[in-house]
Design an enzyme around this catalytic site. Structure first.
Site, mmCIF file in Angstrom:
data_model
loop_
_atom_site.group_PDB
_atom_site.id
_atom_site.type_symbol
_atom_site.label_atom_id
_atom_site.label_comp_id
_atom_site.label_asym_id
_atom_site.label_seq_id
_atom_site.Cartn_x
_atom_site.Cartn_y
_atom_site.Cartn_z
ATOM 1 N N HIS A 35 36.395 -17.132 -3.262
ATOM 2 C CA HIS A 35 36.883 -16.345 -2.297
ATOM 3 C C HIS A 35 37.496 -17.400 -1.320
ATOM 4 O O HIS A 35 36.992 -17.562 -0.176
ATOM 5 C CB HIS A 35 35.700 -15.480 -1.637
ATOM 6 N N ASP A 50 30.081 -14.529 -9.918
ATOM 7 C CA ASP A 50 31.354 -15.287 -9.898
ATOM 8 C C ASP A 50 32.545 -14.265 -9.742
ATOM 9 O O ASP A 50 33.431 -14.482 -10.413
ATOM 10 C CB ASP A 50 31.647 -16.335 -10.973
ATOM 11 N N GLU A 73 32.399 -17.521 -1.356
ATOM 12 C CA GLU A 73 33.158 -17.986 -0.201
ATOM 13 C C GLU A 73 32.307 -19.374 0.168
ATOM 14 O O GLU A 73 31.183 -19.561 0.818
ATOM 15 C CB GLU A 73 33.214 -16.905 1.191
#
Length: 620
Positions: free
Chosen positions: A514, A562, A571
């Site tokens: 992310h 994932d 993230e």
């Protein structure tokens, strides 16, 4: 000529000149010549000395080289000496060089140093501003060049770091990250140098501290505000911003407001800690180090101002609190004061750090499990370990000893809480401690705890202590080191999924991180605020690997998604990676073992225990 004749002529008689009878001749010869011959032979040496003088000495022979004349004998000695020297010195060297060389193979770096090289690169990928040519991240370019144009700062607030997968510059966790990086460099400078990352780490720290110096009036001794964030998102807003847009930093063209804090002891205390710690890292640059110390002192005075003691996040409940909400500031008082004491040697900072009111208000001695978890929001375990260092190595005694002993005891209990057999925290079946209590992004807390545990072991080793007590149980320091290595090994891939949670490390790692910059193709095309979302929504792996980024990690069941939209799993954050770097450098043995015991004390004067006050008068 006869050898016995020293006068010349012949001893023979010329028969042609003799006219007398042969008998006479024979008689004469036998009576005179024999005696004469005998006599001449006996006087040979004496007569030589009388008549011919001493024998002529042999003349020395010389060789003329033009600039110098030297005798044959000396020349022979010189030439002989040269030949001898060649045989004794030169010939063995020639033979040794002609033999095949058997060089020792280079030391193979361990997993921790390999991962460390990568983890540092994450910070290069997070840089904002005008990037240096050697930044090393080909898919990153200049960005945020208009940041801070809405402030009174000349040139704006250009630089610093983006916090995570968005493009916001949160100054609170950014400061914490710089403090942690500086602490790791102060403790392990030789390790950084031996793996050729010392200058890189210093450059990363300076990139952050240069920016932090812009966020307040660093030339003043008293300030009334701090710029506490650039960019952001207001919950419920549809205006283009750092969350409503999916754009790489280079494409940002929406407004990025600067948030100003008129109070914030937590923010100011952490910023002071960051600048003070960095001043020790840059002690070889007196001008810059002094500038950092001055800024740290100014910030800490702002933090201690009685009229400004409101948590910084309370000023922006919709812009800051949802992301980096601060729950207190007394831990930053202890943390910032400790670093300022080490940076300046000023005892007033140590007096504050050991003032009983500070740990009381911070609830440091309540043994609340969550307060043993180090993070950007909770500096208590880190601050108490930092002050335990002082007790172990300098032992300043009265009037600091009582409180330092308490910090030491609580630090030991914090370490006990990390051990599986005391059941303070839950653990996954795969061996990961759940310091987030089942919450998201557990790995950042695990990495920070692993660093503190490993560092505490190094403190014990350097002080000659083989362990410590958890209640009545004596624990060897090796047990605590095993905790740290087990957690880092889990992060590096020793887990049920065989998944490395550091991008670019190992064969299996997250591919859908992310992150706006990593997920957007670097094809020199502009993607608008809304147009960039196609990169978020694609099922394809990120076109750019953000090498070294540690993602949020698995859940309490060792499961990992994932997926780009599962930001709690995929993230990365600055605070998480700072703890990761610190833990990795503390554990690597490629470049040696142990801490630099003395550098942190460079500015600290000799501490002589004061005379305690007399006891109160006895009353019957």
């Amino acid at each position: 000529m006869h050898t016995g004749n020293n006068w010349g002529g012949s001893f023979e008689i010329n028969h042609g000149e003799v006219t007398t009878s042969g008998e006479y001749d024979r008689s004469r010869t036998s009576e005179w010549d024999g005696a004469a011959l005998y006599h001449h032979q006996n006087l040979d040496e004496t007569q030589q000395s009388w008549l011919l003088g001493p024998q002529e000495k042999k003349k020395k022979k010389y060789v003329d080289f033009g600039c110098i004349v030297i005798s044959h004998k000396a020349l022979k000695w010189i030439l002989g000496s040269i030949v001898l020297a060649f045989c004794v010195i030169g010939l063995p060297i020639i033979i040794a060089k002609s033999l095949p060389k058997h060089e020792s193979p280079p030391i193979t770096p361990d997993n921790y140093s390999v991962a460390l090289h990568k983890a540092l690169l994450f910070f290069n990928a997070q840089k904002s501003g005008k990037l240096p040519k050697n930044n090393g991240i080909p898919w990153r370019g200049d960005s945020g060049l208009n940041d801070g144009n809405d402030t009174d700062v000349k040139g704006g607030l250009v630089g610093g770091y983006y916090d995570a997968g968005d493009n916001i510059k949160f100054h609170f966790p950014m400061s914490y990250s710089m403090t942690m990086l500086s602490w790791s460099v102060i403790e392990y400078p030789d390790k950084y140098k031996n793996i050729n990352e010392y200058n890189h780490a210093r450059d990363l720290i300076k990139w952050g501290t240069d920016y932090l110096l812009l966020t307040f009036n660093s030339s003043a001794t008293k300030i009334d505000k701090i710029y506490c964030q650039v960019g952001g998102h207001r919950n419920g807003s549809q205006t283009p911003d750092d969350h409503n847009c999916w754009q790489k930093p280079e494409d940002m063209d929406y407004l990025r407001p600067t948030l100003t804090c008129q109070s914030g002891p937590d923010l100011a205390g952490e910023m002071a800690a960051a600048l003070a710690a960095a001043s020790i890292v840059f002690k070889d640059d007196n001008v810059y180090s002094t500038k950092l110390i001055k800024g740290a002192q100014t910030l800490f005075a702002f933090a201690r101002d009685n009229g400004k003691r409101t948590a910084y996040s309370r000023s922006y409940p919709a812009d800051i609190a949802p992301y980096y909400n601060s729950t207190g500031y007394y831990d930053e008082y202890m943390w910032g004061a400790a670093w300022l004491f080490y940076a300046t040697g000023n005892n007033s900072y140590l007096s504050l750090a050991t003032n009983p009111g500070i740990p009381k208000n911070a609830k440091a001695f309540y043994m609340i499990p969550d307060l043993s978890v180090p993070s950007w929001n909770n500096k208590l375990p880190s601050a108490m370990l930092l002050l335990t260092r002082l007790r172990l190595f300098l032992n300043p005694g009265y009037p600091y000893e009582d409180m330092l002993q308490m910090y030491h005891n609580v630090t030991g209990l914090n370490m006990c809480s990390y051990l599986h057999n005391f059941h303070v925290f839950n653990w996954t079946n795969g061996g990961l401690i759940m310091l987030s209590r089942g919450g998201p992004q557990d790995l950042q807390y695990v990495a920070n705890a692993a660093f503190l545990a490993s560092l505490f072991v190094d403190y014990l080793n350097a002080s000659g202590a083989p362990g410590w007590y958890c209640g009545n149980n004596y624990i060897s320091s090796d047990v605590l080191r095993s905790f740290a290595t087990s957690q880092m090994d889990y992060i590096l891939g020793n887990n049920p999924l065989n998944m490395s949670y550091i991008v670019g490390y190992g064969n299996q790692f997250p591919r859908h991180v992310h992150h706006r910059g990593a997920s957007t193709r670097n094809d020199h095309k502009y993607y608008s605020c809304n147009g960039g979302w196609k990169w978020f929504n694609t099922n394809n792996a990120n076109p750019n690997n953000i090498t070294g980024a540690m993602v949020g990690g698995p859940d309490q069941f060792d499961k990992f998604s994932d997926l780009r939209d599962h930001y709690n799993n995929t993230e990365p954050t600055m605070a998480g990676n700072a703890g990761l770097v610190a833990a990795l450098v503390s554990l690597t043995t490629t470049a040696g073992n142990g801490i630099d015991k003395n550098t942190i004390f460079t500015a600290v004067p000799p501490l002589y225990p004061q005379t305690p006050p007399p006891p109160p008068p006895w009353k019957p």
